[in-house]
Design a protein around this motif. Structure first.
Motif, PDB file in Angstrom:
ATOM      1  N   CYS A  52      22.940  12.398  44.948  1.00 12.54           N
ATOM      2  CA  CYS A  52      22.380  13.750  44.872  1.00 12.54           C
ATOM      3  C   CYS A  52      21.719  13.963  43.510  1.00 12.54           C
ATOM      4  O   CYS A  52      22.290  14.554  42.603  1.00 12.54           O
ATOM      5  CB  CYS A  52      23.474  14.778  45.112  1.00 12.54           C
ATOM      6  N   THR A  53      20.488  13.492  43.393  1.00 12.97           N
ATOM      7  CA  THR A  53      19.751  13.589  42.143  1.00 12.97           C
ATOM      8  C   THR A  53      18.715  14.716  42.224  1.00 12.97           C
ATOM      9  O   THR A  53      18.462  15.266  43.294  1.00 12.97           O
ATOM     10  CB  THR A  53      19.052  12.249  41.820  1.00 12.97           C
ATOM     11  N   ASP A  54      18.101  15.033  41.084  1.00 16.77           N
ATOM     12  CA  ASP A  54      17.181  16.167  40.984  1.00 16.77           C
ATOM     13  C   ASP A  54      15.931  16.048  41.844  1.00 16.77           C
ATOM     14  O   ASP A  54      15.306  17.053  42.174  1.00 16.77           O
ATOM     15  CB  ASP A  54      16.744  16.364  39.526  1.00 16.77           C
ATOM     16  N   ASP A  55      15.528  14.832  42.198  1.00 20.20           N
ATOM     17  CA  ASP A  55      14.269  14.656  42.920  1.00 20.20           C
ATOM     18  C   ASP A  55      14.466  14.303  44.394  1.00 20.20           C
ATOM     19  O   ASP A  55      13.543  13.837  45.051  1.00 20.20           O
ATOM     20  CB  ASP A  55      13.425  13.580  42.234  1.00 20.20           C
ATOM     21  N   VAL A  56      15.655  14.553  44.929  1.00 19.54           N
ATOM     22  CA  VAL A  56      16.000  14.116  46.281  1.00 19.54           C
ATOM     23  C   VAL A  56      16.455  15.299  47.123  1.00 19.54           C
ATOM     24  O   VAL A  56      17.054  16.244  46.630  1.00 19.54           O
ATOM     25  CB  VAL A  56      17.142  13.062  46.208  1.00 19.54           C
ATOM     26  N   ARG A  57      16.170  15.193  48.418  1.00 15.78           N
ATOM     27  CA  ARG A  57      16.775  16.087  49.403  1.00 15.78           C
ATOM     28  C   ARG A  57      17.474  15.195  50.415  1.00 15.78           C
ATOM     29  O   ARG A  57      16.926  14.177  50.848  1.00 15.78           O
ATOM     30  CB  ARG A  57      15.741  16.991  50.066  1.00 15.78           C
ATOM     31  N   LEU A  58      18.707  15.516  50.727  1.00 12.99           N
ATOM     32  CA  LEU A  58      19.462  14.717  51.688  1.00 12.99           C
ATOM     33  C   LEU A  58      20.541  15.552  52.338  1.00 12.99           C
ATOM     34  O   LEU A  58      20.816  16.673  51.922  1.00 12.99           O
ATOM     35  CB  LEU A  58      20.026  13.450  51.041  1.00 12.99           C
ATOM     36  N   PHE A  59      21.139  14.971  53.357  1.00 13.53           N
ATOM     37  CA  PHE A  59      22.235  15.600  54.072  1.00 13.53           C
ATOM     38  C   PHE A  59      23.466  14.730  53.909  1.00 13.53           C
ATOM     39  O   PHE A  59      23.369  13.505  53.891  1.00 13.53           O
ATOM     40  CB  PHE A  59      21.906  15.730  55.564  1.00 13.53           C
ATOM     41  N   GLY A  60      24.632  15.359  53.789  1.00 16.73           N
ATOM     42  CA  GLY A  60      25.870  14.612  53.688  1.00 16.73           C
ATOM     43  C   GLY A  60      26.891  15.142  54.673  1.00 16.73           C
ATOM     44  O   GLY A  60      26.991  16.351  54.892  1.00 16.73           O
TER      45      GLY A  60
END
Length: 142
Positions: A52-60
């Motif tokens: 989960c970094t500043d330049d990412v969008r993801l689902f967990g």
């Protein structure tokens, strides 16, 4: 171009987290172009947080053990992570894309949309899951 999801691969990762016979307690789903694919899974929640970094969008999809000395139970949560540097257009698209993920990830106690790394702390999530669960009979916490 419309976003798609790799249903089979994402369902496999989801089922690993749901399976009581595995130690896997998280699975992440990321974007590869316009396709949502598994980004990994594991037993160490810190590994998930590192994705989960500043330049990412993801689902967990995360399994968190709650309960008291008498009774432990697994609770599941769906996390939508949107990094601080994600563009406005990508931020807007994530809400509609989440429906694709929810077709796979159907059983969870609470959903979070997070962009502040402090809200990824496991204790914070556990506390919020306890609140969502209703009555708390843990006499140890008094």
């Amino acid at each position: 171009m419309a976003t798609r999801i790799d249903k089979e691969a994402c369902r496999d990762a989801y089922n690993l987290v749901r399976d009581d016979n595995t130690e896997t307690n998280w699975a992440a789903f990321k974007y590869e172009g316009n396709v949502i694919v598994p980004a990994g899974h594991g037993t160490d929640y810190e590994e998930f947080k590192s994705l989960c970094t500043d330049d990412v969008r993801l689902f967990g999809f995360v399994r968190i053990t709650t309960g008291d000395a008498m009774s432990k139970r697994a609770k599941f949560t769906l996390i939508t992570w949107i990094g601080e540097n994600v563009s406005g257009l990508q931020r807007a698209k994530i809400s509609t894309d989440k429906t694709l993920v929810k077709d796979i990830v159907q059983n969870f106690a609470k959903e979070f949309m997070i962009s502040d790394p402090r809200e990824l702390e496991e204790d914070y999530l556990r506390t919020e899951l306890k609140k969502a669960g209703g009555a708390n009979y843990d006499a140890q916490a008094e």
